[in-house]
Design an enzyme around this catalytic site. Structure first.
Site, PDB file in Angstrom:
ATOM      1  N   SER A 162       0.833  -1.203   0.000  1.00 45.72           N
ATOM      2  CA  SER A 162       0.000   0.000   0.000  1.00 45.72           C
ATOM      3  C   SER A 162       0.869   1.254   0.000  1.00 45.72           C
ATOM      4  CB  SER A 162      -0.903   0.034   1.233  1.00 45.72           C
ATOM      5  OG  SER A 162      -1.530   1.308   1.322  1.00 45.72           O
ATOM      6  N   LYS A 215      -4.270  -6.834   3.395  1.00 45.28           N
ATOM      7  CA  LYS A 215      -4.318  -5.728   2.419  1.00 45.28           C
ATOM      8  C   LYS A 215      -5.758  -5.442   2.006  1.00 45.28           C
ATOM      9  CE  LYS A 215      -3.567  -2.556  -0.504  1.00 45.28           C
ATOM     10  NZ  LYS A 215      -3.192  -2.477  -1.864  1.00 45.28           N
ATOM     11  N   HIS A 218      -7.492  -3.564   4.629  1.00 44.79           N
ATOM     12  CA  HIS A 218      -6.969  -2.186   4.532  1.00 44.79           C
ATOM     13  C   HIS A 218      -7.767  -1.406   3.479  1.00 44.79           C
ATOM     14  CE1 HIS A 218      -4.537   0.362   1.864  1.00 44.79           C
ATOM     15  NE2 HIS A 218      -3.776   0.712   2.872  1.00 44.79           N
ATOM     16  N   ASN A 219      -8.009  -2.013   2.336  1.00 42.00           N
ATOM     17  CA  ASN A 219      -8.739  -1.308   1.271  1.00 42.00           C
ATOM     18  C   ASN A 219     -10.176  -0.997   1.687  1.00 42.00           C
ATOM     19  OD1 ASN A 219      -6.400  -1.860  -0.128  1.00 42.00           O
ATOM     20  ND2 ASN A 219      -7.458  -2.135  -2.057  1.00 42.00           N
ATOM     21  N   GLU A 222     -10.066   1.916   3.884  1.00 37.69           N
ATOM     22  CA  GLU A 222      -9.805   3.076   2.993  1.00 37.69           C
ATOM     23  C   GLU A 222     -11.114   3.571   2.359  1.00 37.69           C
ATOM     24  OE1 GLU A 222      -6.460   2.329   0.204  1.00 37.69           O
ATOM     25  OE2 GLU A 222      -7.863   2.919  -1.372  1.00 37.69           O
TER      26      GLU A 222
HETATM   27  P1  NDP Z   1      -2.083  -1.932 -13.417  1.00 36.01           P
HETATM   28  O1  NDP Z   1      -2.977  -2.534 -12.393  1.00 36.01           O
HETATM   29  O2  NDP Z   1      -2.640  -0.957 -14.368  1.00 36.01           O
HETATM   30  O3  NDP Z   1      -1.358  -3.104 -14.207  1.00 36.01           O
HETATM   31  C1  NDP Z   1      -0.453  -2.805 -15.219  1.00 36.01           C
HETATM   32  C2  NDP Z   1       0.568  -3.896 -15.366  1.00 36.01           C
HETATM   33  O4  NDP Z   1      -0.086  -5.171 -15.463  1.00 36.01           O
HETATM   34  C3  NDP Z   1       1.354  -3.699 -16.651  1.00 36.01           C
HETATM   35  O5  NDP Z   1       2.674  -4.119 -16.416  1.00 36.01           O
HETATM   36  C4  NDP Z   1       0.632  -4.633 -17.602  1.00 36.01           C
HETATM   37  O6  NDP Z   1       1.414  -5.061 -18.693  1.00 36.01           O
HETATM   38  C5  NDP Z   1       0.345  -5.794 -16.668  1.00 36.01           C
HETATM   39  N1  NDP Z   1      -0.687  -6.680 -17.167  1.00 36.01           N
HETATM   40  C6  NDP Z   1      -1.998  -6.404 -17.316  1.00 36.01           C
HETATM   41  N2  NDP Z   1      -2.639  -7.488 -17.802  1.00 36.01           N
HETATM   42  C7  NDP Z   1      -1.699  -8.462 -17.943  1.00 36.01           C
HETATM   43  C8  NDP Z   1      -1.728  -9.793 -18.407  1.00 36.01           C
HETATM   44  N3  NDP Z   1      -2.858 -10.357 -18.800  1.00 36.01           N
HETATM   45  N4  NDP Z   1      -0.562 -10.485 -18.441  1.00 36.01           N
HETATM   46  C9  NDP Z   1       0.586  -9.916 -18.036  1.00 36.01           C
HETATM   47  N5  NDP Z   1       0.697  -8.651 -17.605  1.00 36.01           N
HETATM   48  C10 NDP Z   1      -0.451  -7.940 -17.549  1.00 36.01           C
HETATM   49  O7  NDP Z   1      -0.773  -1.242 -12.789  1.00 36.01           O
HETATM   50  P2  NDP Z   1      -0.364  -0.766 -11.369  1.00 36.01           P
HETATM   51  O8  NDP Z   1       1.107  -0.566 -11.474  1.00 36.01           O
HETATM   52  O9  NDP Z   1      -1.223   0.351 -10.895  1.00 36.01           O
HETATM   53  O10 NDP Z   1      -0.667  -1.994 -10.392  1.00 36.01           O
HETATM   54  C11 NDP Z   1       0.028  -3.227 -10.460  1.00 36.01           C
HETATM   55  C12 NDP Z   1      -0.537  -4.125  -9.360  1.00 36.01           C
HETATM   56  O11 NDP Z   1      -0.298  -3.506  -8.091  1.00 36.01           O
HETATM   57  C13 NDP Z   1      -2.047  -4.352  -9.460  1.00 36.01           C
HETATM   58  O12 NDP Z   1      -2.365  -5.645  -9.026  1.00 36.01           O
HETATM   59  C14 NDP Z   1      -2.611  -3.332  -8.500  1.00 36.01           C
HETATM   60  O13 NDP Z   1      -3.863  -3.704  -8.005  1.00 36.01           O
HETATM   61  C15 NDP Z   1      -1.539  -3.362  -7.407  1.00 36.01           C
HETATM   62  N6  NDP Z   1      -1.474  -2.142  -6.621  1.00 36.01           N
HETATM   63  C16 NDP Z   1      -1.640  -0.916  -7.208  1.00 36.01           C
HETATM   64  C17 NDP Z   1      -1.600   0.238  -6.451  1.00 36.01           C
HETATM   65  C18 NDP Z   1      -1.762   1.583  -7.082  1.00 36.01           C
HETATM   66  O14 NDP Z   1      -1.881   2.568  -6.340  1.00 36.01           O
HETATM   67  N7  NDP Z   1      -1.738   1.708  -8.410  1.00 36.01           N
HETATM   68  C19 NDP Z   1      -1.383   0.172  -4.981  1.00 36.01           C
HETATM   69  C20 NDP Z   1      -1.152  -1.169  -4.481  1.00 36.01           C
HETATM   70  C21 NDP Z   1      -1.211  -2.274  -5.277  1.00 36.01           C
HETATM   71  P3  NDP Z   1       1.269  -4.344 -20.147  1.00 36.01           P
HETATM   72  O15 NDP Z   1       2.122  -3.123 -20.072  1.00 36.01           O
HETATM   73  O16 NDP Z   1       1.749  -5.369 -21.076  1.00 36.01           O
HETATM   74  O17 NDP Z   1      -0.176  -4.029 -20.349  1.00 36.01           O
END
Ligand code: NDP
Length: 513
Positions: A162, A215, A218-219, A222
């Site tokens: 988080s 986690k 936590h959400n 939130e």
């Molecule tokens: P996203 O949730 O938007 O995910 C983007 C990433 O996932 C990219 O690298 C993308 O690759 C990849 N992806 C999506 N679909 C697939 C697939 N089918 N196979 C392989 N790769 C895939 O990005 P975030 O960085 O925001 O979040 C990443 C993770 O962290 C998520 O699970 C999210 O819930 C978690 N998280 C996010 C927070 C936030 O504030 N953003 C906070 C805490 C946790 P490509 O570039 O090829 O599309």
């Protein structure tokens, strides 16, 4: 030109170069780790490689076109692969991208028509590698994956993270669960990357899906706090008529005191912000339709499965859902008039300002209390009676501590919450802890909270989370509820039987005298 730039051995492969993943890489590298970044879409890896080459951490960060190449450069034993990609909802998508990545095989995307298969992670990681899922995975999916990894003899951690993108860069709160043996291998690395608050805001929280469960709770908290903050801003604007300057002043004062925390800080900042395109207050140009990725829904679903009341969290979720019906609301606003039960008396303005602060505080406490109730219930649950789920034990004081830094729900309240669980780990409700009882149980405070809810209701303004929180308090502190009537109704139509106040046993039936 290939984006694979690898030299020597690396500590970690991070798969998923979204905002979280790429900043997490920078964080690990700043802490002295050698990290390889890989992404499904290779163009993203290319962009990242170009950017990171200009940064001071360049010599510690490699990039690879595919996971297979990256894994060949991982230190063995003791290396780790951390996945940070989009998670799946186990109800609508029982098998998701994370399962493909781990167990079936992923793809490297070179363009719309050029995809190359990459073997499953379990088939390419060197012996002794720890696999970490740092996505927002559903705890039930994590439990299934734990079992699968254990069956294959692979060390696995499912961890909550988080703090958003800034937290990932500067130090998030990290909530790892799963294999204790795996944590012994990667714990130092994770703790070094975490925020600091009385130690690292990262600790091994428990077996199996414990990390993702913590986690997810936590959400939910939130959701509750965000909704309560929104209701207070809205009420003060609509009822008292405060402009953004006035709202900012009120919020800044609360943020500097007992209401302080990250969500209050960003809300206070939003009140002062102007839109770059129009110069108008930014909140005036933002559409009143809140999005969600479904984690609040998961919290509510699991709470209901566990039999834990989460009215503040559920109200926040429902408020977001209601907000999504923008067109329907606009149409209804033209057809359903708002009749108030009298105008708001301007002389009561100051009283409402005090009431706002107490009502918000009460809702915040209620949101945390419901979250911690879930944690307590899951921690003491019988896995045999829960499809094998919730097979872990949590230290609630430690959970409060690792939420104190880096994370989205960090706030001044977490110190007394931690203290409450250190004093009494079996505390049935935070409302009963001396610190909170003093506030929530005090006459002035309760009157203010009620006054806020009454005012919003009388003025026809929604106050979902704050009213639900007050009902939570009142239900919890009521010795005799109207559930006797529910028992009578159930026995009448379904012969379900009821319990009596004057005799032991179940299965009594209505027998009119
Ligand atoms: P996203 O949730 O938007 O995910 C983007 C990433 O996932 C990219 O690298 C993308 O690759 C990849 N992806 C999506 N679909 C697939 C697939 N089918 N196979 C392989 N790769 C895939 O990005 P975030 O960085 O925001 O979040 C990443 C993770 O962290 C998520 O699970 C999210 O819930 C978690 N998280 C996010 C927070 C936030 O504030 N953003 C906070 C805490 C946790 P490509 O570039 O090829 O599309």
């Amino acid at each position: 030109m290939s984006v694979t730039r690898l030299k020597g051995e690396y500590d970690l492969v991070l798969y998923g170069l979204g905002v979280m993943g790429e900043n997490f890489i920078r964080n690990f590298a700043r802490n002295g780790r050698r990290v390889i970044g890989v992404n499904r879409t290779v163009a993203v890896t290319e962009r990242f490689a170009r950017e990171v080459a200009q940064e001071e951490i360049a010599d510690r960060v490699g990039t690879a076109e595919t996971l297979a190449e990256a894994c060949r450069h991982l230190k063995s034993p003791g290396g780790a692969v951390l996945a940070m990609i989009k998670a799946n909802d186990p109800v609508v998508e029982p098998w998701g991208p994370i399962d493909d990545l781990f167990f079936k095989g992923s793809v490297a995307r070179y363009g719309d028509d050029d995809r190359r298969n990459v073997p499953a992670l379990v088939d390419i990681v060197p012996e002794g590698t720890v696999i970490i899922d740092a996505a927002n995975s559903h705890p039930h999916s994590t439990k299934r994956r734990c079992q699968e990894f254990a069956r294959r003899g692979i060390l696995f951690i499912g961890t909550g993270v988080s703090g958003g993108s800034e937290g990932a860069l500067k130090g998030p709160s990290i909530m790892p669960g799963g294999s204790r043996e795996a944590y012994d291998v990667v714990g130092d690395m994770l703790e070094a990357a975490a925020a600091r608050a009385e130690g690292a805001c990262c600790t091994y929280v428990g077996d199996n899906e414990a990390g993702h469960f913590v986690k997810n709770v936590h959400n939910g908290i939130e959701y509750g706090i965000m909704q309560a903050i929104s209701e207070v801003y809205y009420g003060l604007q609509q009822v008292v008529g405060l402009d953004y300057e006035g709202l900012h002043e009120v919020f800044a004062e609360m943020t500097g005191g007992s209401h302080g925390g990250y969500l209050m800080e960003i809300s206070t900042a939003a009140l002062a912000m102007k839109d770059a395109a129009t110069g108008r207050p930014v909140l005036d140009v933002i559409l009143d339709r809140a999005g969600q990725k479904g984690t609040g829904k998961w919290t509510s679903q699991m709470a209901f499965d566990l039999g834990v009341p989460v009215p503040t969290i559920a109200a926040a979720l429902q408020a977001r859902i209601m907000s999504s019906f923008k067109a329907a609301r606009v149409a209804a606003s033209e057809r359903l008039e708002r009749h108030t039960s009298g105008a708001f008396d301007a002389a009561e303005r100051d009283q409402l300002l005090w009431a706002a602060a107490d009502a918000l505080y009460g809702a915040m406490v209620a949101a945390y209390d419901q979250g911690f109730w879930m944690l307590r219930e899951a921690s003491g649950a019988e896995p045999e009676q829960n499809n094998g789920l919730y097979d872990f034990t949590l230290d609630l004081a430690e959970v409060a501590r690792i939420w104190k830094g880096g994370c989205i729900i960090r706030s001044a309240l977490l110190d007394p919450i931690r203290e409450a669980y250190l004093t009494d780990p079996e505390l049935p409700s935070l409302l009963l802890a001396p610190y909170f009882k003093q506030a929530v149980g005090c006459a002035r405070f309760q009157k203010n909270w009620r006054y806020w809810v009454c005012t919003m209701v009388s003025q026809g303004l929604p106050c979902d989370a704050i009213a639900a929180s007050l009902n939570y308090l009142d239900t919890y502190r009521t010795a005799r509820l109207p559930a006797n009537m529910i028992q009578a109704q159930r026995d009448t139509f379904g012969e379900h039987g009821f319990e009596r106040v004057d005799r032991e046993g179940k299965g009594f039936h209505l027998e009119p005298a």
